[in-house]
Design a protein around this motif. Structure first.
Motif, PDB file in Angstrom:
ATOM      1  N   ARG A 119       0.820  -1.206   0.000  1.00  0.00           N
ATOM      2  CA  ARG A 119       0.000   0.000   0.000  1.00  0.00           C
ATOM      3  C   ARG A 119       0.857   1.259   0.000  1.00  0.00           C
ATOM      4  NH1 ARG A 119      -1.701   3.720   3.316  1.00  0.00           N
ATOM      5  NH2 ARG A 119      -0.513   2.816   5.041  1.00  0.00           N
ATOM      6  N   VAL A 120       1.902   1.256   0.826  1.00  0.00           N
ATOM      7  CA  VAL A 120       2.809   2.403   0.876  1.00  0.00           C
ATOM      8  C   VAL A 120       3.506   2.591  -0.467  1.00  0.00           C
ATOM      9  CG1 VAL A 120       4.895   3.320   1.948  1.00  0.00           C
ATOM     10  CG2 VAL A 120       3.147   2.236   3.365  1.00  0.00           C
ATOM     11  N   LEU A 121       3.941   1.481  -1.057  1.00  0.00           N
ATOM     12  CA  LEU A 121       4.595   1.571  -2.355  1.00  0.00           C
ATOM     13  C   LEU A 121       3.643   2.105  -3.422  1.00  0.00           C
ATOM     14  CD1 LEU A 121       6.690  -1.749  -2.411  1.00  0.00           C
ATOM     15  CD2 LEU A 121       7.560   0.592  -2.210  1.00  0.00           C
ATOM     16  N   GLN A 122       2.366   1.672  -3.376  1.00  0.00           N
ATOM     17  CA  GLN A 122       1.386   2.161  -4.340  1.00  0.00           C
ATOM     18  C   GLN A 122       1.140   3.656  -4.160  1.00  0.00           C
ATOM     19  OE1 GLN A 122       0.136   0.582  -6.934  1.00  0.00           O
ATOM     20  NE2 GLN A 122       1.265  -1.271  -6.413  1.00  0.00           N
ATOM     21  N   GLU A 123       1.079   4.098  -2.885  1.00  0.00           N
ATOM     22  CA  GLU A 123       0.899   5.527  -2.629  1.00  0.00           C
ATOM     23  C   GLU A 123       2.103   6.325  -3.119  1.00  0.00           C
ATOM     24  OE1 GLU A 123       0.166   5.992   1.491  1.00  0.00           O
ATOM     25  OE2 GLU A 123      -1.918   5.270   1.399  1.00  0.00           O
ATOM     26  N   GLN A 124       3.292   5.805  -2.842  1.00  0.00           N
ATOM     27  CA  GLN A 124       4.494   6.492  -3.320  1.00  0.00           C
ATOM     28  C   GLN A 124       4.539   6.518  -4.846  1.00  0.00           C
ATOM     29  OE1 GLN A 124       7.695   4.375  -1.421  1.00  0.00           O
ATOM     30  NE2 GLN A 124       7.462   5.464   0.527  1.00  0.00           N
ATOM     31  N   LYS A 125       4.126   5.425  -5.460  1.00  0.00           N
ATOM     32  CA  LYS A 125       4.098   5.377  -6.925  1.00  0.00           C
ATOM     33  C   LYS A 125       3.106   6.393  -7.477  1.00  0.00           C
ATOM     34  CE  LYS A 125       3.169   2.283 -10.821  1.00  0.00           C
ATOM     35  NZ  LYS A 125       2.744   0.925 -11.238  1.00  0.00           N
ATOM     36  N   ALA A 126       1.930   6.486  -6.827  1.00  0.00           N
ATOM     37  CA  ALA A 126       0.931   7.458  -7.275  1.00  0.00           C
ATOM     38  C   ALA A 126       1.447   8.884  -7.101  1.00  0.00           C
ATOM     39  CB  ALA A 126      -0.364   7.264  -6.488  1.00  0.00           C
ATOM     40  N   GLN A 127       2.139   9.145  -5.974  1.00  0.00           N
ATOM     41  CA  GLN A 127       2.706  10.470  -5.753  1.00  0.00           C
ATOM     42  C   GLN A 127       3.763  10.801  -6.802  1.00  0.00           C
ATOM     43  OE1 GLN A 127       4.154  10.515  -1.727  1.00  0.00           O
ATOM     44  NE2 GLN A 127       2.105  10.619  -0.820  1.00  0.00           N
ATOM     45  N   LEU A 128       4.598   9.828  -7.110  1.00  0.00           N
ATOM     46  CA  LEU A 128       5.614  10.050  -8.139  1.00  0.00           C
ATOM     47  C   LEU A 128       4.975  10.306  -9.502  1.00  0.00           C
ATOM     48  CD1 LEU A 128       8.281   7.353  -7.178  1.00  0.00           C
ATOM     49  CD2 LEU A 128       8.486   9.830  -6.932  1.00  0.00           C
ATOM     50  N   GLU A 129       3.913   9.563  -9.798  1.00  0.00           N
ATOM     51  CA  GLU A 129       3.225   9.782 -11.072  1.00  0.00           C
ATOM     52  C   GLU A 129       2.598  11.175 -11.120  1.00  0.00           C
ATOM     53  OE1 GLU A 129       0.495   6.572 -11.327  1.00  0.00           O
ATOM     54  OE2 GLU A 129       1.998   5.107 -12.018  1.00  0.00           O
ATOM     55  N   ASN A 130       1.995  11.602  -9.983  1.00  0.00           N
ATOM     56  CA  ASN A 130       1.428  12.946  -9.934  1.00  0.00           C
ATOM     57  C   ASN A 130       2.511  14.009 -10.100  1.00  0.00           C
ATOM     58  OD1 ASN A 130      -1.195  12.026  -9.560  1.00  0.00           O
ATOM     59  ND2 ASN A 130      -1.040  12.043  -7.322  1.00  0.00           N
ATOM     60  N   GLN A 131       3.634  13.805  -9.417  1.00  0.00           N
ATOM     61  CA  GLN A 131       4.736  14.751  -9.547  1.00  0.00           C
ATOM     62  C   GLN A 131       5.265  14.782 -10.983  1.00  0.00           C
ATOM     63  OE1 GLN A 131       7.584  13.548  -6.586  1.00  0.00           O
ATOM     64  NE2 GLN A 131       6.377  14.357  -4.883  1.00  0.00           N
ATOM     65  N   GLN A 132       5.318  13.604 -11.604  1.00  0.00           N
ATOM     66  CA  GLN A 132       5.773  13.543 -12.992  1.00  0.00           C
ATOM     67  C   GLN A 132       4.823  14.297 -13.915  1.00  0.00           C
ATOM     68  OE1 GLN A 132       8.590  12.329 -14.039  1.00  0.00           O
ATOM     69  NE2 GLN A 132       8.216  12.692 -16.218  1.00  0.00           N
ATOM     70  N   ARG A 133       3.511  14.122 -13.677  1.00  0.00           N
ATOM     71  CA  ARG A 133       2.532  14.844 -14.491  1.00  0.00           C
ATOM     72  C   ARG A 133       2.630  16.345 -14.254  1.00  0.00           C
ATOM     73  NH1 ARG A 133      -0.836  10.254 -13.330  1.00  0.00           N
ATOM     74  NH2 ARG A 133      -1.605  11.280 -11.445  1.00  0.00           N
ATOM     75  N   GLU A 134       2.838  16.736 -12.979  1.00  0.00           N
ATOM     76  CA  GLU A 134       2.974  18.161 -12.677  1.00  0.00           C
ATOM     77  C   GLU A 134       4.224  18.737 -13.338  1.00  0.00           C
ATOM     78  OE1 GLU A 134       2.961  18.433  -8.472  1.00  0.00           O
ATOM     79  OE2 GLU A 134       0.795  18.046  -8.266  1.00  0.00           O
ATOM     80  N   LEU A 135       5.312  17.965 -13.318  1.00  0.00           N
ATOM     81  CA  LEU A 135       6.536  18.428 -13.979  1.00  0.00           C
ATOM     82  C   LEU A 135       6.326  18.562 -15.482  1.00  0.00           C
ATOM     83  CD1 LEU A 135       9.275  16.386 -12.060  1.00  0.00           C
ATOM     84  CD2 LEU A 135       8.873  18.849 -11.939  1.00  0.00           C
ATOM     85  N   GLU A 136       5.647  17.583 -16.059  1.00  0.00           N
ATOM     86  CA  GLU A 136       5.376  17.656 -17.505  1.00  0.00           C
ATOM     87  C   GLU A 136       4.486  18.851 -17.828  1.00  0.00           C
ATOM     88  OE1 GLU A 136       3.710  13.905 -18.508  1.00  0.00           O
ATOM     89  OE2 GLU A 136       5.627  12.817 -18.393  1.00  0.00           O
TER      90      GLU A 136
END
Length: 270
Positions: A55-72
Motif C-alpha cells: 500500500r505504501v509503495l502504491q501511494e508512493q508510486k501514485a505520488q511520483l506519477e502525480n509529480q511527474q505529471r505536474e513536472l510535464e
C-alpha cells in the motif's frame, strides 16, 4: 508353573507402558497445534506487513506519477511561455526592422531615428519646440504626416497585429519653470502632434486619408512628461517622441470598445 505366570507379567508390563505413550502422542499433537498456530500468526503478520508495504509503495508510486505529471505540465507551460516571449520579441524586432528600413529610405534618412531600447521614433529637429512654445513647426508637421503611413504599415504585419498595443505621443520640456507648468506644456506639445496628423497639409500633398486618421484616433494616446527624461541640452529636451507599446506576455488582448465614428473636429489648441 512358568507358563501360568509369564502372561501375567507381560500384561502388567504392557499396561504400565500404555499411559506413557498416550501422553507423548498428546504432547506431540499439542506441539503440532501450537506450531500451526504460531505459523498461522506469523504468516498473517507477514502478510499484513507485505500488504502495508505494498500500500505504501502504491501511494508512493501514485505520488511520483502525480509529480511527474505536474513536472510535464510545468514544462509545457514554460515552453508555451517561452514560445510567447519569442513570438513577442520577434514581432518587436520585425516592426523595428520595418521602421528602420523606412527611416533609412531617401525620404527620411537623417530626419527620423528609431530607438533600440525603448522602441521610440524621434523626428530630430523637426519635432523640437521653442521655449514655452507648443506649436509644431510646419516642417515637423509635414514630416509626421509623411512618416505615419510607414508606421501604420509596420504594425500591420501579422506579428505586429498580434502583439502591438498602442502608440504613445510623449511630450517633454526643459527644466525651466515649475513642474505643473511644464506638465501642461508637455501635454500640449503631444496634442499638437495629433492635431497635425488630423489636419490637412496646406498643399494637401501628404495629408492622412480618412482611414489613416481613424487608425490614429484608435491607436494613438498622448502623454505629458514635464521635464522628466531631459536630454543633455534644453533645446533637445523640448521635443516630442512616439513610443510603441506592445502587449506583455501574460496580458489579454484588449477587446474592441466599438467606438462610434465620431467627427474628427478641430484642434482645440490656441
Amino acid at each position: 508353573m512358568f507358563s501360568s505366570t509369564l502372561p501375567v507379567q507381560r500384561r502388567r508390563r504392557d499396561e504400565g507402558e500404555k499411559p506413557f505413550w498416550i501422553s507423548y502422542s498428546d504432547l506431540m499433537t499439542a506441539l503440532m497445534v501450537l506450531f500451526l498456530v504460531v505459523m498461522s500468526v506469523s504468516l498473517l503478520t507477514i502478510t499484513q506487513e507485505l500488504l502495508e508495504q505494498n500500500r505504501v509503495l502504491q501511494e508512493q508510486k501514485a505520488q511520483l506519477e502525480n509529480q511527474q505529471r505536474e513536472l510535464e505540465l510545468a514544462k509545457k507551460l514554460m515552453d508555451a511561455l517561452k514560445a510567447k516571449r519569442d513570438s513577442r520579441q520577434q514581432a518587436i524586432n520585425e516592426v523595428r526592422e520595418r521602421l528602420q528600413v523606412a527611416a533609412d529610405s531617401e525620404a527620411f534618412r537623417g530626419r527620423v531615428s528609431i530607438g533600440r531600447d525603448r522602441m521610440t521614433v524621434d523626428f530630430g529637429d523637426a519635432a523640437r519646440f521653442g521655449r514655452s512654445d507648443y506649436r509644431l513647426i510646419p516642417e515637423g508637421a509635414d514630416l509626421l504626416r509623411s512618416f505615419i503611413p510607414e508606421l501604420l504599415k509596420a504594425i500591420d504585419s501579422e506579428a505586429g497585429r498580434q502583439w502591438f498595443k498602442r502608440v504613445v505621443v510623449e511630450g517633454f520640456t526643459d527644466t525651466d519653470g515649475s513642474y505643473l507648468y511644464n506638465l501642461d506644456l508637455s501635454l500640449k506639445r503631444a496634442q499638437s502632434v495629433v492635431c497635425a496628423l488630423m489636419t490637412a497639409s496646406p498643399n494637401n500633398a501628404n495629408s492622412l486619408s480618412p482611414e489613416q486618421q481613424r487608425r490614429v484616433r484608435d491607436l494613438f494616446l498622448v502623454g505629458g512628461f514635464s521635464f522628466n527624461s531631459a536630454k543633455a541640452s534644453k533645446e533637445e529636451s523640448r521635443r516630442v517622441e512616439l513610443r510603441l507599446d506592445f502587449q506583455v506576455v501574460d496580458e489579454e488582448p484588449e477587446a474592441s470598445a466599438g467606438l462610434v465614428p465620431l467627427e474628427i473636429g478641430k484642434c482645440q489648441l490656441n
